[in-house]
Design a protein around this motif. Structure first.
Motif, short mmCIF file in Angstrom:
data_model
loop_
_atom_site.label_atom_id
_atom_site.label_comp_id
_atom_site.label_asym_id
_atom_site.label_seq_id
_atom_site.Cartn_x
_atom_site.Cartn_y
_atom_site.Cartn_z
N GLN A 66 0.82 -1.21 0.00
CA GLN A 66 0.00 0.00 0.00
C GLN A 66 0.86 1.27 0.00
O GLN A 66 0.43 2.31 -0.51
N ALA A 67 2.06 1.18 0.55
CA ALA A 67 2.92 2.35 0.61
C ALA A 67 3.62 2.62 -0.72
O ALA A 67 4.09 3.73 -0.97
N LEU A 68 3.71 1.61 -1.58
CA LEU A 68 4.42 1.74 -2.84
C LEU A 68 3.48 2.19 -3.96
O LEU A 68 2.29 1.89 -3.94
N ASP A 69 4.03 2.90 -4.94
CA ASP A 69 3.22 3.25 -6.10
C ASP A 69 3.70 2.45 -7.31
O ASP A 69 4.76 1.80 -7.27
N ASP A 70 2.94 2.50 -8.38
CA ASP A 70 3.23 1.68 -9.55
C ASP A 70 4.52 2.06 -10.25
O ASP A 70 5.08 1.27 -11.01
N ALA A 71 5.00 3.28 -9.98
CA ALA A 71 6.19 3.76 -10.70
C ALA A 71 7.49 3.21 -10.14
O ALA A 71 8.53 3.26 -10.80
N VAL A 72 7.45 2.66 -8.91
CA VAL A 72 8.70 2.23 -8.29
C VAL A 72 9.24 0.98 -8.99
O VAL A 72 8.49 0.08 -9.35
N ARG A 73 10.55 0.98 -9.19
CA ARG A 73 11.22 -0.18 -9.78
C ARG A 73 11.59 -1.16 -8.68
O ARG A 73 12.42 -0.87 -7.83
N ARG A 74 10.97 -2.33 -8.69
CA ARG A 74 11.23 -3.32 -7.65
C ARG A 74 12.66 -3.86 -7.72
O ARG A 74 13.22 -4.27 -6.71
N ASP A 75 13.24 -3.89 -8.94
CA ASP A 75 14.58 -4.46 -9.06
C ASP A 75 15.64 -3.58 -8.40
O ASP A 75 16.76 -4.04 -8.14
N ALA A 76 15.29 -2.32 -8.09
CA ALA A 76 16.26 -1.42 -7.46
C ALA A 76 15.77 -0.93 -6.09
O ALA A 76 16.41 -0.08 -5.48
N LEU A 77 14.65 -1.45 -5.62
CA LEU A 77 14.07 -0.98 -4.37
C LEU A 77 14.87 -1.47 -3.17
O LEU A 77 15.05 -2.67 -2.98
N ALA A 78 15.35 -0.53 -2.35
CA ALA A 78 16.09 -0.87 -1.14
C ALA A 78 15.12 -0.98 0.03
O ALA A 78 14.16 -0.21 0.12
N LEU A 79 15.35 -1.93 0.92
CA LEU A 79 14.48 -2.17 2.07
C LEU A 79 15.25 -1.90 3.35
O LEU A 79 16.34 -2.46 3.57
N ARG A 126 14.08 -10.49 5.15
CA ARG A 126 14.31 -11.29 3.94
C ARG A 126 12.99 -11.78 3.37
O ARG A 126 12.79 -11.75 2.15
N GLU A 127 12.09 -12.24 4.24
CA GLU A 127 10.82 -12.75 3.76
C GLU A 127 9.98 -11.64 3.14
O GLU A 127 9.31 -11.84 2.12
N LEU A 128 10.01 -10.44 3.73
CA LEU A 128 9.27 -9.31 3.16
C LEU A 128 9.87 -8.91 1.81
O LEU A 128 9.13 -8.63 0.85
N ARG A 129 11.17 -8.88 1.73
CA ARG A 129 11.84 -8.53 0.47
C ARG A 129 11.42 -9.49 -0.64
O ARG A 129 11.13 -9.07 -1.77
N THR A 130 11.35 -10.77 -0.32
CA THR A 130 10.94 -11.77 -1.31
C THR A 130 9.49 -11.56 -1.71
O THR A 130 9.14 -11.61 -2.90
N ALA A 131 8.63 -11.31 -0.73
CA ALA A 131 7.21 -11.12 -1.01
C ALA A 131 6.97 -9.90 -1.91
O ALA A 131 6.07 -9.91 -2.76
N LEU A 132 7.79 -8.88 -1.76
CA LEU A 132 7.63 -7.66 -2.57
C LEU A 132 8.30 -7.76 -3.93
O LEU A 132 8.06 -6.93 -4.80
N ASP A 161 22.40 10.79 -0.58
CA ASP A 161 23.77 10.68 -1.10
C ASP A 161 23.83 9.97 -2.45
O ASP A 161 24.93 9.74 -2.97
N GLY A 162 22.69 9.60 -3.01
CA GLY A 162 22.67 8.97 -4.33
C GLY A 162 23.04 7.51 -4.33
O GLY A 162 23.31 6.95 -5.40
N LEU A 163 23.02 6.85 -3.17
CA LEU A 163 23.36 5.43 -3.12
C LEU A 163 22.21 4.56 -3.59
O LEU A 163 22.43 3.45 -4.09
N VAL A 164 20.98 5.03 -3.39
CA VAL A 164 19.79 4.33 -3.90
C VAL A 164 18.84 5.39 -4.45
O VAL A 164 18.95 6.58 -4.13
N ASP A 165 17.92 4.96 -5.30
CA ASP A 165 16.94 5.89 -5.88
C ASP A 165 15.56 5.75 -5.27
O ASP A 165 14.73 6.65 -5.38
#
Length: 376
Positions: A66-79, A126-132, A161-165
């Protein structure tokens, strides 16, 4: 050049509700509704109030989505995952199951009844990262009651600092007996209700909840900007905080955010309702603001003290209240403590925009303060 950090999406579930609107309604109306927990201690039954939500572990992926929008790239999403006892609940369940089965689980070397072979606080992350379906870096932060606040802060630092987007900061706390009995044994748990900053305050009421915040360097439709913050360690005592170090944390947060104390329009206190914590926080705030104290409140009497999750949950709830133009009151506060020199709101006050200070302090001297600005 440091990039701005925006809160693109927020979601939560707790005893006060499972959406921001419902949670804000409860905070503004000051409607505490704790259940009860019962356990045995020193041969007797102990009954304490508790803010039970139920199913928080299974609800967390939904809250995160619910917190994420459709524009976010899951392959680069940091948790960034914050909790003080996410693994403890799983361990307690495993022990109960092994005890009921009359075995030691599947321990490879036999031995006593003890199925927790490899305690792992990062398993839930880890489990949440996999689910997302997220494939960016992930981190687990466990700094007691400032865990999720530090998850937010370090996610913001990485974005800045530009380490993640894009990053998702998550806080979760599930009901467990270790926390309940631990705070009771420390004589920090009230048998009635929490009353932050009240002269008759006598302890906390625990609770469970989950919250998630989507952070991005791109504003999109964001209504809030995380201006900055600070995380400092108070090494003076493991459980009793120091007013001086709390003031140092707030000053460092203001400096990091480039904000003057006079610009702060509201303060969400940590406000646990214990004698020592409220006193240290009140005196620390007075060192920063003097007699010009902004409207001050604690929302733990409505949400419960969700320990490691409160940095995320209370940020989601407090901003939802401010979006409605109200600084929520402190439920249960009646009589000011003359030793503190501060009094939180007894009734909701108008919010006309600006900068909000949010405090989160934990055992071990883990102090964190955040500065947020509501955008026009």
């Amino acid at each position: 050049m440091k990039r701005p950090v925006y809160l693109r999406g927020m979601a939560a579930a707790c005893a006060a509700g499972d959406d921001r609107a419902t949670i804000a309604d409860a905070c503004i109306a000051a409607l505490p509704a704790p259940a009860e927990v019962c356990f045995r201690s020193l041969g007797g039954d102990v009954v304490l109030p508790y803010f039970r939500a139920g199913g928080i572990g299974t609800a967390t992926p939904r809250v995160a989505e619910q917190a994420l929008d459709d524009a976010v790239r899951r392959d680069a999403l940091a948790l960034y995952f914050g909790s003080s006892s996410a693994g403890i609940t799983l361990h307690e369940r495993a022990y109960v199951a092994a005890l009921a089965a009359g075995s030691d689980g599947d321990a490879p070397h036999g031995g006593p009844l003890f199925p927790i072979h490899a305690p792992d606080q990062s398993r839930a992350a880890r489990e949440l990262r996999t689910a997302l379906g997220a494939r960016g870096p992930y981190y687990t932060l466990n700094t007691a009651c400032s865990s999720a606040a530090n998850a937010l802060l370090y996610a913001a630092f990485a974005l800045r600092d530009g380490l993640v987007d894009a990053a998702l900061a998550v806080g979760i706390e599930e009901e467990n007996r270790l926390s309940q009995q631990g705070f009771f044994s420390l004589m920090l748990a009230t048998r009635e209700r929490s009353r932050p900053f009240d002269v008759a305050r006598d302890g906390i009421v625990l609770g469970e909840g989950a919250a998630a915040l989507h952070l991005s360097a791109d504003r999109g439709g964001a209504r809030w900007q995380l201006l900055g913050g600070a995380s400092l360690c108070d090494a003076s005592h493991p459980t009793n905080p120091s007013a001086e170090r709390i003031a140092d944390t707030i000053h460092a947060a203001l400096d990091d955010a480039g904000v003057a104390a006079a610009e702060v329009s509201a303060v969400k206190a940590h406000g646990t309702g214990t004698r020592a914590n409220d006193q240290a926080e009140a005196l620390g705030l007075r060192r920063v603001f003097g007699d010009a104290m902004p409207p001050l409140t604690s929302i733990k009497p409505v949400l419960g003290h969700t320990l490691g999750a409160c940095g995320a949950l209370e940020t989601v709830a407090f901003t939802a209240c401010l979006e409605r133009g109200r600084v929520p009151p402190t439920a249960g506060f009646a009589d000011a403590d003359p030793e503190l020199g501060v009094a939180p709101l007894r009734a909701a006050a108008p919010w006309r925009g600006g900068v909000a200070l949010l405090n989160y302090f934990g055992f071990g001297g883990n102090n964190c303060a955040l500065l947020l600005r509501e955008l026009a």
